[in-house]
Structure formats: C-alpha cells, structure tokens
Design a protein around this motif. Structure first.
Motif, short mmCIF file in Angstrom:
data_model
loop_
_atom_site.label_atom_id
_atom_site.label_comp_id
_atom_site.label_asym_id
_atom_site.label_seq_id
_atom_site.Cartn_x
_atom_site.Cartn_y
_atom_site.Cartn_z
N SER A 56 0.85 -1.17 -0.08
CA SER A 56 -0.70 -0.11 0.11
C SER A 56 0.93 1.46 -0.01
O SER A 56 1.76 1.29 0.62
N SER A 57 0.80 2.56 -0.49
CA SER A 57 1.37 3.66 -0.46
C SER A 57 1.22 3.88 0.42
O SER A 57 1.87 5.24 0.82
N LEU A 58 0.02 3.77 1.37
CA LEU A 58 0.06 4.77 2.58
C LEU A 58 0.93 3.84 3.39
O LEU A 58 1.57 5.23 4.24
N LEU A 59 1.90 2.73 3.32
CA LEU A 59 2.78 2.64 3.72
C LEU A 59 4.71 3.32 3.71
O LEU A 59 4.87 3.18 4.56
N GLN A 60 4.40 3.67 3.17
CA GLN A 60 5.20 4.81 2.11
C GLN A 60 5.49 5.89 2.46
O GLN A 60 6.33 7.01 2.95
N THR A 61 4.07 6.63 1.68
CA THR A 61 3.87 7.94 1.53
C THR A 61 3.97 8.72 3.29
O THR A 61 4.14 10.12 3.15
N PHE A 62 3.11 8.11 4.14
CA PHE A 62 3.45 8.92 5.74
C PHE A 62 4.43 8.04 6.20
O PHE A 62 5.32 7.60 6.16
N ASN A 63 5.06 9.41 7.98
CA ASN A 63 5.53 8.94 7.87
C ASN A 63 4.94 7.90 9.36
O ASN A 63 4.14 8.61 9.71
N TRP A 64 5.28 6.94 9.50
CA TRP A 64 5.10 5.73 10.32
C TRP A 64 5.98 5.29 11.79
O TRP A 64 6.95 5.40 10.94
N GLN A 65 5.90 5.87 12.85
CA GLN A 65 6.85 5.47 13.83
C GLN A 65 6.17 4.71 15.19
O GLN A 65 5.34 4.70 15.09
N LEU A 66 7.48 4.02 15.90
CA LEU A 66 6.75 3.94 17.21
C LEU A 66 7.25 4.22 18.27
O LEU A 66 8.66 5.04 17.67
N HIS A 67 7.17 4.29 19.03
CA HIS A 67 7.69 5.72 20.53
C HIS A 67 7.40 5.12 21.41
O HIS A 67 6.23 3.89 22.07
N TYR A 68 8.59 4.54 21.88
CA TYR A 68 8.91 3.38 23.05
C TYR A 68 8.80 4.43 24.35
O TYR A 68 9.23 5.08 24.71
N CYS A 69 7.82 3.75 24.98
CA CYS A 69 7.94 3.90 26.55
C CYS A 69 8.53 4.39 27.83
O CYS A 69 8.49 5.25 28.58
N GLY A 70 9.44 3.50 27.53
CA GLY A 70 10.36 3.38 28.57
C GLY A 70 10.32 1.75 29.04
O GLY A 70 11.20 1.79 30.22
N TYR A 71 9.53 1.27 29.33
CA TYR A 71 9.81 0.09 30.13
C TYR A 71 8.35 -0.74 29.10
O TYR A 71 7.98 -0.33 27.95
N LYS A 72 8.42 -2.10 29.62
CA LYS A 72 8.50 -3.47 29.23
C LYS A 72 7.11 -4.10 30.03
O LYS A 72 8.06 -4.98 30.50
N THR A 73 6.13 -4.53 29.79
CA THR A 73 5.55 -6.27 30.54
C THR A 73 5.52 -7.42 28.97
O THR A 73 5.38 -7.02 28.35
#
Length: 307
Positions: free
Chosen positions: A174-191
């Motif tokens: 999908s062009s949506l996966l390339q034309t938009f800015n996708w990010q992961l934001h890590y909260c600092g901890y993980k369960t």
C-alpha cells in the motif's frame, strides 16, 4: 553429515489485530528492516555453545539448562534436539540488529532463525508454513500462549495478513505505508507478553460477555484497516487505528503512561492515527502522520519505520 549453516529472520511489528488474533480474528503484521542471524558450526564434542550480544552459555547437548536470558534459543534447540535427533555438539552464534528492549519480535526471530539454521545444519529442508508451525509450538510451549503473528513476519517478510490457525494468508502492499511517516514511540518499559496475557485471561473470566464484544469489535476494525490499506484511504486507516486503541483501553492494557502518550499524539496536527503496537501495558505506540511529524513526543525514544 553436519556442516556450517546460517539462517536469518526479520524483526516484526504488529500493525493491528493484537489480542483479537487469539480469538479467531485476522491480524496485520509487518517485518522490519532489522534482522537476526543464527550461524552454526559443528564441534568435535557433545557440547553446545551459544554466543550472542546478550552473553555466552555452554552446556552438554543432552542436558539443556533453564536460562531466562536464552529461553527462546534454548527452547528451539531442545525442540530440534528431539525432532532432528541431534547428537553432535555445535557452536551457535547470534548476530542481531533488532532492539531487544522494545517489542520488535526479537524472540520470534530467535526461534525462527535457530530452527531454520538447525534444519540446514543436519541437511534437511523445511518449507515456510511448516517452519511457522514448528516455531509457533515452541513459542506457545515457552510462554504459554501466542498467536504466531511475530513469527509470520519473521519468516515471510513484508506486510502480512495472518490468522493464528491458518498462519500467513497474503501480503499487502500500500502506498500509505511509504508516503506517510510511521513511527514507534517507546514508553521506557515493557511488560512481557505472557504476563499481559495472564491479565487479559483474568478479564475474560471475570467479564466473558464484555471481553467477547471487545474482541469482535477488534476483529471488525482489523478488517476495516485492511480495506483502508488496499484502497489507499488514509482517513479510514486512521479511524480504524484510533478506534482499535479504544478497545485496547477497554481491555485494560493501556496504562496511564500509554494513555498520556496517545493523547499527546492525537493532539498533534500532523498525526492521523495512533495505537498500542504489541500486547500493551508498556512497550510502544505506533503512529502514522504527515512527514513533519518527526518532532512528536521528544522525551521518548522514537523509531522511524521503513516498510
């Protein structure tokens, strides 16, 4: 005859379908550019030696130990020891560019690369679907429950539509996966995923009707997300993501920190959609927006995603 072997697997990122995928719904999971490689060389004794950036471990092939750091590697070796009738010792070296502190499928990649490399080591072939089934049984045995979605991306690559019973269904572009800015934001901890699943199981037992309604809504939103990707409809995609996040809140797996991060993202004019990526109660938020959305949530670790 045993010989040197090497296999790699992708990191993974859940786009949508968390939790409902364990209840007969579809999920969309993407491979990442980061990979893990397992390289195996034969030894002249009956010892197995593991070397990785997490540390080193050596043990007899007929006495595989318990070790939390290497639990997925050891479970994979134990499974192959039984199914491939391994008798000769070997060295296995892991090289990974997948972050281990956030949910990008490093455990799934470890299992997939280890099993594939051990099949090559004993000169046996294995197709992708059989590899996925073997690896899923290892993960479920190790953590008690799991859909195999991360394994699907690790083995097949690309952006995959998936179910827990059938495995890989198809790839999506999908062009949506390339034309938009996708990010992961890590909260600092993980369960850990198994801990989160224990919590959701308690919720299912305490509120069976409500939890069933949540999973049904999640399944519907996943279908809408898939349709929006195929139709290149960014607004419908954002709506599906944001409504899915509401169901994550209803399932009690979006804590106060994640809620605060989500609200900050929603208030930013360049962000279109945002939701938890992964099992929840920590880890990462997935967002997509216009190219000028790089400055959102500056106090958190942000990862730009290239599909």
């Amino acid at each position: 005859m045993l010989h040197h072997s090497s296999a790699s697997a992708y990191g993974s990122l859940m786009l949508i379908g968390e939790h409902s995928v364990l209840h007969h719904a579809k999920a969309v999971v993407s491979a990442t550019k980061q990979q893990l490689q397992a390289s195996i060389s034969p030894r002249d004794d009956k010892q197995i030696s593991i070397q990785s950036h997490l540390g080193n471990l050596c043990f007899p092939i007929n006495h595989i130990p318990q070790n939390h750091t290497f639990k997925f590697a050891l479970a994979s070796i134990a499974y192959c020891y039984e199914h491939l009738h391994l008798h000769q010792g070997f060295n296995i070296h892991y090289h990974s560019t997948i972050p281990t502190t956030i949910g990008m499928g490093s455990s799934a990649a470890t299992v997939a690369a280890t099993v594939k490399a051990l099949y090559q080591f004993v000169n046996q072939t294995i197709d992708q679907h059989t590899l996925w089934k073997h690896c899923k049984s290892i993960v479920v045995q190790t953590q008690g429950r799991g859909s195999g979605a991360d394994l699907c991306a690790a083995i097949y690559g690309g952006v995959c539509v998936f179910t827990a019973t059938q495995g890989w269904l198809k790839h999506i572009s999908s062009s949506l996966l390339q034309t938009f800015n996708w990010q992961l934001h890590y909260c600092g901890y993980k369960t850990t995923t198994d801990e989160v699943l224990k919590i959701t199981q308690k919720f299912e037992q305490a509120s069976p009707k409500k939890s069933q309604q949540i999973y049904q809504k999640m399944a519907q939103l996943t279908e809408e997300f898939i349709t929006a990707l195929i139709q290149q409809d960014s607004l419908k995609l954002a709506l599906a993501m944001n409504r899915y996040q509401q169901q994550m809140v209803a399932l009690h797996i979006s804590d106060s920190t994640l809620n605060e991060m989500i609200n900050s993202l929603y208030q930013h004019p360049s962000i279109l959609g945002a939701k938890i990526s992964g099992s929840g109660l920590g880890d990462c938020i997935l967002s997509f927006g216009t190219p000028d959305s790089n400055t959102v949530l500056p106090k958190y670790t942000n990862y730009h995603i290239n599909f």
